[in-house]
Design a protein around this motif. Sequence first.
Motif, short mmCIF file in Angstrom:
data_model
loop_
_atom_site.label_atom_id
_atom_site.label_comp_id
_atom_site.label_asym_id
_atom_site.label_seq_id
_atom_site.Cartn_x
_atom_site.Cartn_y
_atom_site.Cartn_z
N PHE A 52 15.27 -9.33 -3.66
CA PHE A 52 14.11 -9.05 -4.39
C PHE A 52 13.63 -8.11 -4.24
CE2 PHE A 52 10.58 -9.25 -7.30
CZ PHE A 52 10.96 -9.34 -8.80
N LEU A 53 13.09 -6.85 -5.24
CA LEU A 53 11.98 -6.10 -4.45
C LEU A 53 11.61 -5.07 -5.46
CD1 LEU A 53 13.60 -2.44 -5.33
CD2 LEU A 53 15.18 -3.04 -2.99
N PHE A 54 10.28 -3.84 -5.56
CA PHE A 54 9.50 -3.44 -6.49
C PHE A 54 9.44 -2.66 -5.80
CE2 PHE A 54 7.09 -8.12 -7.46
CZ PHE A 54 7.10 -7.62 -8.45
N VAL A 55 10.04 -1.64 -6.68
CA VAL A 55 9.86 -0.14 -6.75
C VAL A 55 8.78 1.06 -7.11
CG1 VAL A 55 11.28 1.72 -7.98
CG2 VAL A 55 12.20 -0.01 -7.73
N ASN A 56 8.42 1.45 -6.41
CA ASN A 56 7.07 2.20 -6.28
C ASN A 56 6.65 3.57 -7.08
OD1 ASN A 56 4.30 3.60 -5.56
ND2 ASN A 56 4.95 3.95 -3.61
N LYS A 57 6.64 2.83 -7.83
CA LYS A 57 6.97 4.44 -9.24
C LYS A 57 5.70 5.64 -9.24
CE LYS A 57 8.32 2.21 -13.23
NZ LYS A 57 8.92 1.36 -15.02
N MET A 58 4.38 4.91 -7.92
CA MET A 58 3.86 6.62 -7.39
C MET A 58 4.23 6.51 -6.09
SD MET A 58 0.43 3.73 -7.54
CE MET A 58 0.87 2.61 -6.40
N ALA A 59 5.12 6.94 -6.36
CA ALA A 59 5.81 7.98 -4.90
C ALA A 59 6.45 9.15 -5.69
CB ALA A 59 6.88 7.41 -4.11
N TYR A 60 6.77 9.21 -6.43
CA TYR A 60 7.46 10.86 -6.89
C TYR A 60 6.58 11.23 -8.44
CZ TYR A 60 10.94 9.42 -4.15
OH TYR A 60 11.82 8.53 -2.78
N GLY A 61 5.77 10.59 -8.65
CA GLY A 61 5.12 10.94 -10.29
C GLY A 61 5.66 9.77 -11.32
N LEU A 96 2.16 14.45 -12.42
CA LEU A 96 2.05 14.21 -11.28
C LEU A 96 2.72 13.93 -10.01
CD1 LEU A 96 -0.90 11.51 -12.35
CD2 LEU A 96 -1.02 13.81 -12.28
N GLY A 97 4.02 14.67 -10.89
CA GLY A 97 4.60 14.36 -9.43
C GLY A 97 5.17 15.24 -7.76
N SER A 98 5.64 13.93 -6.90
CA SER A 98 5.60 14.71 -5.65
C SER A 98 7.37 14.98 -5.36
CB SER A 98 5.57 13.12 -4.42
OG SER A 98 4.13 13.27 -4.93
N ASP A 99 7.71 15.11 -4.20
CA ASP A 99 9.15 16.02 -3.92
C ASP A 99 9.54 13.84 -3.23
OD1 ASP A 99 9.33 18.28 -4.90
OD2 ASP A 99 8.37 19.29 -3.56
#
Length: 278
Positions: A52-61, A96-99
């Motif tokens: 069980f994990l949390f996905v970091n949505k801020m990583a790629y915008g 606010l995208g990041s590659d």
Amino acid sequence: MTAKPTAGQSILETVKTIVYALLIAGVFRTLFFQPFWIPSGSMKETLFIGDFLFVNKMAYGYSYASCPSVRIGAIGLNIDAEDICGFLDSDNSRLLGSDPERGDVVVFRHPVSGTDYIKRLIGLPGDKIQMKEGVLFINGEAVGLEDAGNFEEAMAPQGPQRSYPRCENQPVGQGGTCLKSRQIETLPGGNKHVILNIGRQTSDHTGVFHVPEGHFFFMGDNRDNSSDSRLAQTAGGVGFVPLENLIGRADRIMFSSSGRSMLFFWTWRSDRYFKGIN
């Protein structure tokens, strides 16, 4: 003297509290982190069934895929991210995208079914990807490989689907030891991770995949047990994944259950609490 609230007022306040809590949770899940429970063994040994994990949505915008989908089959509720944020699904871009970086473990929406998948990012836009004799080639160069013994697990039902693992040393009886060949793979850029193999199969020998601009190529670490970009979407695979379909990066496991439900706390794996994902 303060007037005692009526039963109707108490119910109204309770409903308002629940609505506010749901709104806050929805905003938090849309903008910051999304929970994800690993349903299959396609990313072993990096990720196990029941992690069980949390996905970091801020990583790629953010894109339309950042909005949550709500599916509760028991009551027939099926609200897709496109139903909420479909107006953003147009030009394959992100706010606010990041590659993303090669080697990231990414959760994304399947381009056709809309189902959430988790795989490792192998190919960037413009790359040429190919498998030869089970070895990954990127832009004509073989990735680094180092033998690392065997991966062992019990031949027993796993997760809510009670599926059995596939083994290199088949046949294996119930309760026996299931083995897979284990290697350390090094991608261009230096990302090192474990991959598993069972034996030679069609997906170990492919043509050259040319990753289009604005798209990415994904593979599972459990190479012989993964439906990924090596198969076209029409053949049950993932194909090339558009930038806007990325949901976020998986960075850390919170806890892991080896049983049929993550609520069965007595089945939680003690060695996987807050384990980093490489």
